[in-house]
Design a protein around this motif. Structure first.
Motif, PDB file in Angstrom:
ATOM      1  N   HIS A 160       0.832  -1.202   0.000  1.00 34.16           N
ATOM      2  CA  HIS A 160       0.000   0.000   0.000  1.00 34.16           C
ATOM      3  C   HIS A 160       0.868   1.253   0.000  1.00 34.16           C
ATOM      4  O   HIS A 160       0.530   2.253  -0.664  1.00 34.16           O
ATOM      5  CB  HIS A 160      -0.910  -0.010   1.231  1.00 34.16           C
ATOM      6  CG  HIS A 160      -1.763  -1.237   1.336  1.00 34.16           C
ATOM      7  ND1 HIS A 160      -2.851  -1.478   0.518  1.00 34.16           N
ATOM      8  CD2 HIS A 160      -1.676  -2.323   2.169  1.00 34.16           C
ATOM      9  CE1 HIS A 160      -3.404  -2.624   0.844  1.00 34.16           C
ATOM     10  NE2 HIS A 160      -2.717  -3.158   1.846  1.00 34.16           N
ATOM     11  N   HIS A 161       1.975   1.208   0.714  1.00 31.67           N
ATOM     12  CA  HIS A 161       2.885   2.349   0.737  1.00 31.67           C
ATOM     13  C   HIS A 161       3.477   2.601  -0.646  1.00 31.67           C
ATOM     14  O   HIS A 161       3.552   3.754  -1.105  1.00 31.67           O
ATOM     15  CB  HIS A 161       3.998   2.091   1.761  1.00 31.67           C
ATOM     16  CG  HIS A 161       4.956   3.221   1.898  1.00 31.67           C
ATOM     17  ND1 HIS A 161       6.099   3.314   1.122  1.00 31.67           N
ATOM     18  CD2 HIS A 161       4.964   4.312   2.695  1.00 31.67           C
ATOM     19  CE1 HIS A 161       6.758   4.411   1.452  1.00 31.67           C
ATOM     20  NE2 HIS A 161       6.090   5.025   2.410  1.00 31.67           N
ATOM     21  N   ASP A 162       3.875   1.538  -1.347  1.00 35.25           N
ATOM     22  CA  ASP A 162       4.424   1.696  -2.698  1.00 35.25           C
ATOM     23  C   ASP A 162       3.377   2.218  -3.669  1.00 35.25           C
ATOM     24  O   ASP A 162       3.694   3.019  -4.568  1.00 35.25           O
ATOM     25  CB  ASP A 162       4.974   0.357  -3.185  1.00 35.25           C
ATOM     26  CG  ASP A 162       6.168  -0.115  -2.358  1.00 35.25           C
ATOM     27  OD1 ASP A 162       6.801   0.742  -1.706  1.00 35.25           O
ATOM     28  OD2 ASP A 162       6.441  -1.330  -2.355  1.00 35.25           O
ATOM     29  N   THR A 163       2.136   1.776  -3.516  1.00 32.87           N
ATOM     30  CA  THR A 163       1.055   2.258  -4.384  1.00 32.87           C
ATOM     31  C   THR A 163       0.835   3.753  -4.218  1.00 32.87           C
ATOM     32  O   THR A 163       0.702   4.501  -5.206  1.00 32.87           O
ATOM     33  CB  THR A 163      -0.242   1.501  -4.074  1.00 32.87           C
ATOM     34  OG1 THR A 163      -0.036   0.095  -4.252  1.00 32.87           O
ATOM     35  CG2 THR A 163      -1.365   1.967  -4.990  1.00 32.87           C
ATOM     36  N   LEU A 223       1.522   9.413  -6.170  1.00 32.80           N
ATOM     37  CA  LEU A 223       1.958  10.788  -5.918  1.00 32.80           C
ATOM     38  C   LEU A 223       3.034  11.230  -6.896  1.00 32.80           C
ATOM     39  O   LEU A 223       3.226  12.428  -7.114  1.00 32.80           O
ATOM     40  CB  LEU A 223       2.481  10.895  -4.481  1.00 32.80           C
ATOM     41  CG  LEU A 223       1.439  10.780  -3.373  1.00 32.80           C
ATOM     42  CD1 LEU A 223       2.104  10.821  -2.004  1.00 32.80           C
ATOM     43  CD2 LEU A 223       0.404  11.902  -3.480  1.00 32.80           C
ATOM     44  N   ALA A 224       3.748  10.267  -7.485  1.00 29.31           N
ATOM     45  CA  ALA A 224       4.787  10.615  -8.468  1.00 29.31           C
ATOM     46  C   ALA A 224       4.222  10.838  -9.865  1.00 29.31           C
ATOM     47  O   ALA A 224       4.918  11.388 -10.721  1.00 29.31           O
ATOM     48  CB  ALA A 224       5.845   9.511  -8.508  1.00 29.31           C
ATOM     49  N   THR A 236      -1.921  17.304  -5.800  1.00 29.23           N
ATOM     50  CA  THR A 236      -1.953  16.708  -4.455  1.00 29.23           C
ATOM     51  C   THR A 236      -0.562  16.686  -3.843  1.00 29.23           C
ATOM     52  O   THR A 236      -0.381  16.993  -2.656  1.00 29.23           O
ATOM     53  CB  THR A 236      -2.517  15.280  -4.526  1.00 29.23           C
ATOM     54  OG1 THR A 236      -3.823  15.312  -5.115  1.00 29.23           O
ATOM     55  CG2 THR A 236      -2.595  14.664  -3.138  1.00 29.23           C
ATOM     56  N   ARG A 237       0.442  16.355  -4.660  1.00 27.22           N
ATOM     57  CA  ARG A 237       1.806  16.312  -4.149  1.00 27.22           C
ATOM     58  C   ARG A 237       2.281  17.705  -3.752  1.00 27.22           C
ATOM     59  O   ARG A 237       2.934  17.868  -2.707  1.00 27.22           O
ATOM     60  CB  ARG A 237       2.736  15.723  -5.212  1.00 27.22           C
ATOM     61  CG  ARG A 237       4.149  15.454  -4.707  1.00 27.22           C
ATOM     62  CD  ARG A 237       4.984  14.735  -5.759  1.00 27.22           C
ATOM     63  NE  ARG A 237       6.266  14.349  -5.208  1.00 27.22           N
ATOM     64  CZ  ARG A 237       7.327  15.145  -5.144  1.00 27.22           C
ATOM     65  NH1 ARG A 237       7.246  16.385  -5.615  1.00 27.22           N
ATOM     66  NH2 ARG A 237       8.470  14.705  -4.623  1.00 27.22           N
ATOM     67  N   ALA A 252       6.566   8.302   1.391  1.00 27.83           N
ATOM     68  CA  ALA A 252       5.932   8.006   0.105  1.00 27.83           C
ATOM     69  C   ALA A 252       6.032   9.196  -0.855  1.00 27.83           C
ATOM     70  O   ALA A 252       6.201   9.013  -2.062  1.00 27.83           O
ATOM     71  CB  ALA A 252       4.475   7.627   0.321  1.00 27.83           C
ATOM     72  N   ILE A 253       5.933  10.400  -0.324  1.00 27.62           N
ATOM     73  CA  ILE A 253       6.044  11.591  -1.174  1.00 27.62           C
ATOM     74  C   ILE A 253       7.407  11.654  -1.845  1.00 27.62           C
ATOM     75  O   ILE A 253       7.530  12.015  -3.021  1.00 27.62           O
ATOM     76  CB  ILE A 253       5.789  12.862  -0.334  1.00 27.62           C
ATOM     77  CG1 ILE A 253       4.348  12.896   0.160  1.00 27.62           C
ATOM     78  CG2 ILE A 253       6.092  14.121  -1.149  1.00 27.62           C
ATOM     79  CD1 ILE A 253       4.059  14.039   1.103  1.00 27.62           C
TER      80      ILE A 253
END
Length: 513
Positions: free
Chosen positions: A35-38, A43-44, A51-52, A159-160
């Protein structure tokens, strides 16, 4: 007390770790990595560019607030140490003039006068000492929620910046829970100073954000509106007894669920805080009317009172004329104050053989009007309490919310209110405590980054380029590194000394009380 730690070191195994000791249990999982990688990939992408940018601005603001929190936390430590030093000095040097007084008398008189000017910026929460022991589950639950909120900040900022999460988990040291996320230290070190600043300060910023949200919720009264779904506000009728201490003498006379309508002659529906204000503030008792009593029952002479003696074996108490406090009498208060009849505004309202009297202001007698059914005056009775009024406040908990249905617990609003207060307090505490420049806390990493920004003038480069540039500029940067290390060591030692002094002085003050 170390309740939280961010692990920024590589780990060889991500399986659940076997506890080395029964006093420290630790478990971790990689279930949240996907979920963290998703989130990091989304965001990339260009679809989430706004959003980023918003999140970057949001956590930039958080970095500034956490830096402010670090200086505030250090200032609070200094204030606490100074106040503890002054209060300890006063307690040690103050003359022992109250050796013959009871413990409660010492707390009421000496603390209220001698130490009224001494305040501590930080007061510990110790179940069984500073707070009731029964609040321990609420404290642990609020601590768990606050730490999960804290770790979510580090996970989101990671994650950002496209930093993978190696593992997430929880630990238990003695009975204190802790949460953590594990990030690869090499990837974190490759970030610029500002990016690393966001990652380090995001946890404290999340705690501050939740604290502000809880403050706004309490100010808006949204929790009260939610409770009104299952509870009825009976404030206009009085207060309901929600809990009485088991060892209190009042437990036999104030059953749980009974209505309290007045304290002396003060209606409890006069204001929302009438109960606490009247019992805690040292104001004279409120008597709107007196009692008609036969003069033959009044002992003593005008201008004197038999209760000037401190003999506690007598059941008599001092009364004064309702019209003139100069006229004093001495009689048994129970047959007089326990009645709701024979009230008077002056002696002319009584018979010729009677006088209109009321208790003298310095008498610690409290009249509590109780209604077991909660409706009608025919079921009302009077409970007399002899002693300091604040003891009633300590032993009896009241609420103005009555359950609409029988299966709903009466004391649930009080539990909810206590948990709400502890949740606010733990989030504020984690925000300030973790921002302190202490080893193993966020504040130590924050201090390193701040010194780096100051000495490098915002020109930090990735670690892969530092090695190349260091070959050319080793002479100029070695001096800066030494200065940074000296300053960092000085601040860390100074903060540890402040914290240790506060703990030591707090223990000394507690022992000499």
């Amino acid at each position: 007390m170390h309740l939280h730690r961010i692990q920024l070191k590589r780990i060889k195994s991500l399986a659940a770790s076997i506890p080395r000791s029964l006093f420290h249990l630790r478990v971790q999982t990689r279930a949240f990595n996907v979920h963290h990688d998703t989130i990091s990939l989304r965001l990339a992408s260009r679809n989430y560019l706004r959003t980023r940018k918003f999140l970057l601005m949001f956590y930039n603001t958080g970095s500034v607030l956490v830096i402010f929190g670090m200086f505030t936390a250090v200032a609070l430590l200094v204030w606490t140490m100074v106040s503890l030093l002054s209060s300890t000095f006063l307690r040690v040097t103050a003359p022992d003039t109250s050796a013959s007084l009871l413990k409660r008398a010492v707390e009421v008189t000496t603390r209220a006068t001698t130490y009224s000017r001494v305040t501590h910026a930080v007061n510990p929460i110790i179940p069984g000492l500073t707070v009731p022991l029964k609040h321990l589950p609420l404290i642990l639950l609020s601590l768990c929620i606050s730490q999960i909120m804290h770790e979510s900040g580090h996970a989101i900022t990671a994650a950002i910046h496209r930093i993978p999460m190696l593992a997430a988990g929880a630990s238990m040291t003695f009975m204190f829970p802790a949460a953590f996320v594990t990030l690869p230290s090499a990837r974190v070190e490759e970030l610029s100073s500002l990016d690393r600043l966001r990652v380090v300060t995001s946890g404290c910023f999340h705690n501050l954000t939740l604290w502000l949200i809880l403050l706004a919720a309490g100010w808006s009264g949204i929790g009260q509106r939610i409770l009104l779904v299952g509870y009825e506000d009976v404030f206009t009728r009085g207060l309901i007894v929600a809990h009485v201490e088991a060892d209190s003498p009042l437990s036999m006379h104030l059953p749980v669920g009974s209505f309290l309508t007045t304290l002396d002659d003060l209606p409890l529906h006069s204001s929302r805080d009438a109960w606490s204000t009247y019992l805690l503030e040292p104001n004279p008792a409120v008597y709107k009317q007196g009692w008609c009593v036969d003069v033959s029952r009044l002992n003593g002479e005008h201008g004197t009172c038999c209760c000037v003696d401190t003999d506690s074996s007598t059941s008599s108490s001092c009364f004064v004329s309702f019209e003139s406090t100069i006229e004093e009498y001495c009689t048994d208060p129970v047959p007089i104050l326990s009645k709701m009849q024979n009230r008077c505004d002056s002696s002319t309202s009584c018979l010729e053989s009677q006088s209109c009297i009321k208790p003298r202001e310095d008498r610690d007698i409290l009249r509590i009007t109780v209604n077991n059914e909660g409706a009608g005056t025919e079921d009302e009775r009077i409970v007399l309490w002899s002693g300091p009024r604040y003891e009633v406040w300590e032993q009896v908990q009241t609420t103005h919310l009555a359950p609409r249905f029988g299966i709903i617990p009466l004391g649930l609003p009080l539990v909810f209110a206590d948990f709400f207060q502890y949740l606010k307090l733990t989030n504020l505490s984690l925000y300030l405590f973790n921002s302190l420049p202490l080893p193993a806390l966020d504040g130590s990493q924050l201090l390193i980054i701040l010194l780096e920004i100051v000495f490098t003038k915002w020109s930090h480069t990735p670690s892969t380029m530092i090695d190349i540039e260091a070959l050319r500029t080793r002479g100029s940067r070695s001096y800066e590194r030494r200065v940074q290390q000296v300053l960092r060591t000085f601040v860390l030692i100074g903060t540890c000394t402040l914290l240790g002094s506060c703990v030591m002085l707090g223990i000394i003050e507690w022992m000499i009380v």
